[in-house]
Design a protein around this motif. Structure first.
Motif, PDB file in Angstrom:
ATOM      1  N   PHE A   1       0.894  -1.217  -0.282  1.00 56.23           N
ATOM      2  CA  PHE A   1      -0.303   0.251  -0.571  1.00 56.23           C
ATOM      3  C   PHE A   1       0.267   1.732   0.334  1.00 56.23           C
ATOM      4  O   PHE A   1       0.535   1.948  -1.232  1.00 56.23           O
ATOM      5  N   GLU A   2       1.569   0.963   0.700  1.00 52.55           N
ATOM      6  CA  GLU A   2       3.339   2.539   0.399  1.00 52.55           C
ATOM      7  C   GLU A   2       3.171   2.936  -0.353  1.00 52.55           C
ATOM      8  O   GLU A   2       3.467   3.844  -1.252  1.00 52.55           O
ATOM      9  N   THR A   3       3.805   2.384  -1.516  1.00 51.70           N
ATOM     10  CA  THR A   3       4.462   1.779  -3.166  1.00 51.70           C
ATOM     11  C   THR A   3       3.196   2.240  -3.630  1.00 51.70           C
ATOM     12  O   THR A   3       3.282   3.555  -4.337  1.00 51.70           O
ATOM     13  N   LEU A   4       2.211   1.652  -3.639  1.00 52.44           N
ATOM     14  CA  LEU A   4       1.043   1.733  -4.078  1.00 52.44           C
ATOM     15  C   LEU A   4       0.610   3.589  -4.271  1.00 52.44           C
ATOM     16  O   LEU A   4      -0.107   4.329  -5.037  1.00 52.44           O
TER      17      LEU A   4
ATOM     18  N   GLU B   1      -8.475  -4.991  -3.760  1.00 55.16           N
ATOM     19  CA  GLU B   1      -8.316  -6.328  -4.920  1.00 55.16           C
ATOM     20  C   GLU B   1      -7.196  -6.172  -5.538  1.00 55.16           C
ATOM     21  O   GLU B   1      -6.381  -7.136  -5.975  1.00 55.16           O
ATOM     22  N   MET B   2      -6.591  -4.497  -6.256  1.00 51.63           N
ATOM     23  CA  MET B   2      -5.254  -5.061  -7.082  1.00 51.63           C
ATOM     24  C   MET B   2      -4.791  -5.307  -5.757  1.00 51.63           C
ATOM     25  O   MET B   2      -3.706  -6.195  -6.038  1.00 51.63           O
ATOM     26  N   ALA B   3      -4.454  -5.012  -4.755  1.00 57.08           N
ATOM     27  CA  ALA B   3      -3.450  -5.257  -3.674  1.00 57.08           C
ATOM     28  C   ALA B   3      -2.970  -6.902  -3.507  1.00 57.08           C
ATOM     29  O   ALA B   3      -2.208  -7.453  -3.691  1.00 57.08           O
TER      30      ALA B   3
ATOM     31  N   ASP C   1      -6.705   3.163   0.478  1.00 61.50           N
ATOM     32  CA  ASP C   1      -6.505   2.000   1.026  1.00 61.50           C
ATOM     33  C   ASP C   1      -7.297   0.458   0.077  1.00 61.50           C
ATOM     34  O   ASP C   1      -7.797   0.808  -1.193  1.00 61.50           O
ATOM     35  N   GLU C   2      -7.867   0.458   1.719  1.00 63.14           N
ATOM     36  CA  GLU C   2      -8.298  -1.166   0.634  1.00 63.14           C
ATOM     37  C   GLU C   2      -9.735  -1.362  -0.026  1.00 63.14           C
ATOM     38  O   GLU C   2      -9.621  -1.641  -1.639  1.00 63.14           O
ATOM     39  N   SER C   3     -10.265  -0.258   0.240  1.00 59.40           N
ATOM     40  CA  SER C   3     -11.561   0.412  -0.010  1.00 59.40           C
ATOM     41  C   SER C   3     -11.524   0.922  -1.548  1.00 59.40           C
ATOM     42  O   SER C   3     -12.642   1.335  -1.965  1.00 59.40           O
ATOM     43  N   THR C   4     -10.321   1.794  -1.612  1.00 57.39           N
ATOM     44  CA  THR C   4     -10.365   2.819  -2.564  1.00 57.39           C
ATOM     45  C   THR C   4     -11.052   2.808  -4.151  1.00 57.39           C
ATOM     46  O   THR C   4     -10.664   1.253  -4.366  1.00 57.39           O
TER      47      THR C   4
END
Length: 82
Positions: free
Chosen positions: A8-11, A71-73, A27-30
Motif C-alpha cells: 500500500f505504501e508503494t501503491l 483487490e489490486m493489492a 486504502d483497501e476500499s479506494t
C-alpha cells in the motif's frame, strides 16, 4: 517478500505519480469514484505504472474484476509471492 502494508505504501507513491497529486491516500476500499482524475485512460496508465513498479503483469480477467485497490493489492501479493 513485501508486506501488505509495504504494497500500500508503494501503491500510494504510484497513484501520486500517475495522478500528480501528493495528497492521494489509497486504502483497501479506494475505487475510481474516489479519485476525480481516475478515468478509463488514466486507469490504463495506472495499471502500467503498477505493473512496472512491482514487476507484475495483470491479465484481462484480473483487470476486469478489480473492484478496488484492495483487490489490486491482493493480485500483486499473489504474484510477488511466487
Amino acid at each position: 517478500m513485501m508486506t501488505r502494508e509495504q504494497i500500500f505504501e508503494t501503491l500510494n507513491e504510484v497513484f501520486r505519480d500517475v495522478f500528480d497529486d501528493v495528497g492521494i491516500q489509497v486504502d483497501e476500499s479506494t475505487t475510481s469514484k474516489d479519485i476525480e482524475e481516475w478515468d478509463s485512460l488514466e486507469h490504463i496508465n495506472l495499471l502500467a505504472a503498477v505493473e512496472q513498479e512491482f514487476g507484475v503483469k495483470f491479465n484481462m480477467g484480473q483487470v476486469v474484476s478489480m473492484k478496488n485497490v484492495g483487490e489490486m493489492a491482493d493480485i500483486i501479493m499473489s504474484q510477488i509471492a511466487h
